[in-house]
Design an enzyme around this catalytic site. Structure first.
Site, PDB file in Angstrom:
ATOM      1  N   GLY A  21       3.811  -5.586   2.172  1.00  0.00           N
ATOM      2  CA  GLY A  21       4.584  -4.447   2.649  1.00  0.00           C
ATOM      3  C   GLY A  21       6.062  -4.466   2.374  1.00  0.00           C
ATOM      4  O   GLY A  21       6.741  -3.460   2.603  1.00  0.00           O
TER       5      GLY A  21
ATOM      6  N   GLU B 132       0.764 -11.399   1.535  1.00  0.00           N
ATOM      7  CA  GLU B 132      -0.020 -10.602   0.586  1.00  0.00           C
ATOM      8  C   GLU B 132       0.844  -9.562  -0.096  1.00  0.00           C
ATOM      9  O   GLU B 132       0.582  -8.357   0.002  1.00  0.00           O
ATOM     10  CB  GLU B 132      -1.138  -9.871   1.332  1.00  0.00           C
ATOM     11  CG  GLU B 132      -2.075 -10.764   2.088  1.00  0.00           C
ATOM     12  CD  GLU B 132      -2.989  -9.964   3.016  1.00  0.00           C
ATOM     13  OE1 GLU B 132      -2.708  -8.783   3.295  1.00  0.00           O
ATOM     14  OE2 GLU B 132      -3.992 -10.529   3.433  1.00  0.00           O
TER      15      GLU B 132
ATOM     16  N   GLY C 177       2.291  -7.058  -2.838  1.00  0.00           N
ATOM     17  CA  GLY C 177       1.792  -6.365  -4.020  1.00  0.00           C
ATOM     18  C   GLY C 177       2.960  -5.691  -4.731  1.00  0.00           C
ATOM     19  O   GLY C 177       3.415  -6.106  -5.791  1.00  0.00           O
TER      20      GLY C 177
ATOM     21  N   ARG D 155       2.553   8.896  -7.623  1.00  0.00           N
ATOM     22  CA  ARG D 155       3.450   8.631  -6.494  1.00  0.00           C
ATOM     23  C   ARG D 155       4.372   9.798  -6.139  1.00  0.00           C
ATOM     24  O   ARG D 155       4.513  10.120  -4.965  1.00  0.00           O
ATOM     25  CB  ARG D 155       4.256   7.344  -6.715  1.00  0.00           C
ATOM     26  CG  ARG D 155       3.366   6.085  -6.831  1.00  0.00           C
ATOM     27  CD  ARG D 155       4.156   4.787  -6.755  1.00  0.00           C
ATOM     28  NE  ARG D 155       4.663   4.571  -5.426  1.00  0.00           N
ATOM     29  CZ  ARG D 155       5.881   4.827  -5.005  1.00  0.00           C
ATOM     30  NH1 ARG D 155       6.789   5.240  -5.851  1.00  0.00           N
ATOM     31  NH2 ARG D 155       6.226   4.645  -3.758  1.00  0.00           N
TER      32      ARG D 155
ATOM     33  N   CYS E  53      -2.324  21.133 -14.606  1.00  0.00           N
ATOM     34  CA  CYS E  53      -2.324  22.437 -13.928  1.00  0.00           C
ATOM     35  C   CYS E  53      -2.178  22.256 -12.427  1.00  0.00           C
ATOM     36  O   CYS E  53      -3.095  22.551 -11.655  1.00  0.00           O
ATOM     37  CB  CYS E  53      -3.616  23.180 -14.226  1.00  0.00           C
ATOM     38  SG  CYS E  53      -3.947  23.230 -15.964  1.00  0.00           S
ATOM     39  N   GLU E  54      -1.051  21.716 -12.010  1.00  0.00           N
ATOM     40  CA  GLU E  54      -0.776  21.483 -10.592  1.00  0.00           C
ATOM     41  C   GLU E  54       0.724  21.609 -10.398  1.00  0.00           C
ATOM     42  O   GLU E  54       1.492  21.031 -11.162  1.00  0.00           O
ATOM     43  CB  GLU E  54      -1.138  20.042 -10.198  1.00  0.00           C
ATOM     44  CG  GLU E  54      -2.598  19.714 -10.163  1.00  0.00           C
ATOM     45  CD  GLU E  54      -3.326  20.347  -8.994  1.00  0.00           C
ATOM     46  OE1 GLU E  54      -2.717  20.504  -7.918  1.00  0.00           O
ATOM     47  OE2 GLU E  54      -4.505  20.686  -9.174  1.00  0.00           O
TER      48      GLU E  54
ATOM     49  N   TYR F  86       1.229   0.583  -7.938  1.00  0.00           N
ATOM     50  CA  TYR F  86       0.649   1.865  -7.548  1.00  0.00           C
ATOM     51  C   TYR F  86       0.939   2.940  -8.604  1.00  0.00           C
ATOM     52  O   TYR F  86       1.190   4.101  -8.286  1.00  0.00           O
ATOM     53  CB  TYR F  86       1.143   2.279  -6.134  1.00  0.00           C
ATOM     54  CG  TYR F  86       0.890   1.183  -5.126  1.00  0.00           C
ATOM     55  CD1 TYR F  86      -0.404   0.903  -4.702  1.00  0.00           C
ATOM     56  CD2 TYR F  86       1.929   0.374  -4.659  1.00  0.00           C
ATOM     57  CE1 TYR F  86      -0.647  -0.149  -3.815  1.00  0.00           C
ATOM     58  CE2 TYR F  86       1.687  -0.673  -3.768  1.00  0.00           C
ATOM     59  CZ  TYR F  86       0.395  -0.928  -3.365  1.00  0.00           C
ATOM     60  OH  TYR F  86       0.146  -1.966  -2.497  1.00  0.00           O
TER      61      TYR F  86
HETATM   62  C1  LIG Z   1      -1.810  -2.725   0.405  1.00  0.00           C
HETATM   63  C2  LIG Z   1      -1.942  -4.019   1.097  1.00  0.00           C
HETATM   64  C3  LIG Z   1      -1.109  -5.093   0.756  1.00  0.00           C
HETATM   65  C4  LIG Z   1       0.005  -4.985  -0.247  1.00  0.00           C
HETATM   66  O1  LIG Z   1       0.999  -4.101   0.195  1.00  0.00           O
HETATM   67  P1  LIG Z   1       2.389  -3.998  -0.592  1.00  0.00           P
HETATM   68  O2  LIG Z   1       3.136  -2.970   0.167  1.00  0.00           O
HETATM   69  O3  LIG Z   1       2.070  -3.576  -1.981  1.00  0.00           O
HETATM   70  O4  LIG Z   1       3.041  -5.328  -0.543  1.00  0.00           O
HETATM   71  C5  LIG Z   1      -1.322  -6.295   1.394  1.00  0.00           C
HETATM   72  N1  LIG Z   1      -2.290  -6.446   2.333  1.00  0.00           N
HETATM   73  C6  LIG Z   1      -3.103  -5.428   2.687  1.00  0.00           C
HETATM   74  C7  LIG Z   1      -4.154  -5.665   3.704  1.00  0.00           C
HETATM   75  C8  LIG Z   1      -2.967  -4.189   2.091  1.00  0.00           C
HETATM   76  O5  LIG Z   1      -3.757  -3.186   2.459  1.00  0.00           O
END
Ligand SMILES: *Cc1c(COP(=O)(O)O)cnc(C)c1O
Length: 422
Positions: A241, A275, A277, A314, A344-345, A373
């Site tokens: 996150g 975690e 991403g 996004r 077409c949006e 993403y």
């Molecule tokens: C989407 C997600 C992440 C990664 O989130 P980021 O904002 O990309 O860091 C990690 N853990 C869970 C459970 C998620 O759903």
């Protein structure tokens, strides 16, 4: 410089040491391009920020699920957080060790749970009482013990976009804080589950790191309560996150994040799982697209490019901002454009009322910070072929996913003659 791996050399925008014009001459447009160095640097910064506490980074595969990206992170020592049977398949195809895989998801199907059990993944993150029962039942059937963590919803507001807020009581994710103890008690009573950890993930693109701290305090309290009733918690998964800077808003870096939460994390006396991403991949990527036309309607100028909403959702989905850079640096005047695609949006836009250097048909622009993403949310809407993905490694580049062909579009369709007999 903000995009340290996307810089001008001569007048031409490069990714690391590769001129982006060179790639477009060889493979056409649009395409996504990723800097390998950028992903590595982010991963190493993350590790460094938390080096003094026991932790492990599990890359959230959903942010960018190309198997080369997955493999890059596992080769650096990351585990993987997968969200579906498809992501699990990708992780295994990328050569990941099943013992390095966490399986997340609010709605895992029986088939997905079984495939996780059969591949002997490290851990399931369970999000409901019913899932605990089902996982236990399936594990028993397979004569296995499944490792679990329970995802708890700490009900804090991360003040991000509502579509990516996941830790408020009204969101579908996790088990409500007040039911968490009961969920752990149930898990403990089930013969084929082994409790290893507790988990949270409060949302994405979070730039107010105090929200993480607030949630961790709540979770620490739960961990203490659980220990007091004899339920041992070995690891605390704080989810992903951490936000990145898309425009010029102030954002914390990973060291600010670490400084804000580290003391609280230590109090948990757990191994910490992260975690991330977006933080690892967003700034590593750009979507390169070619201007097709310009036109004005009254006081509006449109720049129509060959990428569309299906390639990058996004802006339409979150009204997100992305910097737009010309591939050729020049000293032309700036013009205020709506930068739009051919689909077409009306939601098919990359920027609205954006002042950029005058851009002429045939010229290329880069839509920045699209390594997370981006491609992985793309679709074939309007029967557009999904674009190519390129990974740059210093002065070399590799096509890590080919542009789709027209045949790819109808690969799973066939004309059913019986439908047309009468
Ligand atoms: C989407 C997600 C992440 C990664 O989130 P980021 O904002 O990309 O860091 C990690 N853990 C869970 C459970 C998620 O759903």
């Amino acid at each position: 410089m903000r995009f340290e791996n996307f810089t001008y050399k001569g007048n031409s925008l490069h990714c690391e040491k590769v001129d982006l014009h060179l790639i477009s001459n060889l493979i056409g447009t649009p395409f996504y391009v990723y800097s390998k160095k950028s992903m590595i640097d982010r991963f190493k910064s993350f590790q460094k920020a938390f080096q003094d506490i026991p932790h492990r980074i599990y890359y959230a595969v959903k942010a960018n699920s190309n198997i080369n990206v997955i493999k890059l992170f596992t080769s650096l020592g990351a585990g993987l957080d997968v969200n579906s049977g498809g992501e699990l398949f990708r992780a295994i195809k990328a050569g990941a060790n099943p013992n390095d895989i966490l399986f997340t998801g609010v709605g895992k199907t029986e088939e997905e749970i079984l495939s996780g059990l059969d591949k002997n993944i490290f851990l399931f993150k369970v999000e409901s009482f019913q899932e605990l029962e089902l996982l236990n039942y399936l594990a028993k059937k397979r004569n296995k013990i499944a490792n679990i963590a329970i995802r708890v919803n700490p009900d804090v507001d991360p003040k991000t976009h509502p579509y990516i807020t996941t830790g408020l009581y009204e969101s579908k994710f996790g088990i409500a804080q007040e039911l968490a103890i009961d969920a752990f008690k149930l898990a403990k009573s089930l013969s084929n589950l082994r409790i290893l950890g507790i988990d949270m993930h409060i949302g994405s693109q979070i730039t107010d790191v105090s929200a993480f701290k607030e949630a961790i305090v709540i979770m620490n309290d739960l961990i203490l309560q659980l220990r007091s009733i004899g339920i041992e918690i070995e690891h605390f998964d704080v989810g992903g996150g951490l936000g990145v800077q898309y425009n010029d808003e102030p954002v914390p870096d990973v060291f600010d994040y670490a400084n804000t939460i580290k003391e609280e994390l230590k109090k948990s006396k757990c191994k910490i799982i992260f975690e991330p991403g977006r933080y690892l991949t967003a700034d590593a990527g750009a979507l390169i697209t070619r201007a097709l036309y310009t036109k004005n309607n009254r006081d509006k100028n449109f720049l129509i490019v060959d990428a569309a909403v299906n390639d990058l959702m996004r802006p339409a989905l979150y009204n997100s901002y992305h910097h737009i850079l010309p591939l050729n640096e020049n000293d032309r005047n700036k013009i205020v454009y709506d930068i739009v695609g051919p689909a077409c949006e009306t939601g098919d836009f990359f920027a609205r009322s954006r002042e950029i250097k005058e851009t002429k048909p045939g010229e290329l622009i880069a839509i920045m910070s699209t390594g997370a993403y981006g491609f992985c949310m793309s679709s074939n809407y309007n029967s557009r072929r999904r674009v190519a993905e390129i990974m740059v490694d210093e002065d070399k580049f590799y096509v890590i996913r080919q542009r789709e062909s027209f045949e790819d579009l109808i690969r799973n369709e066939k004309i059913i003659d019986q439908l047309f007999e009468k």
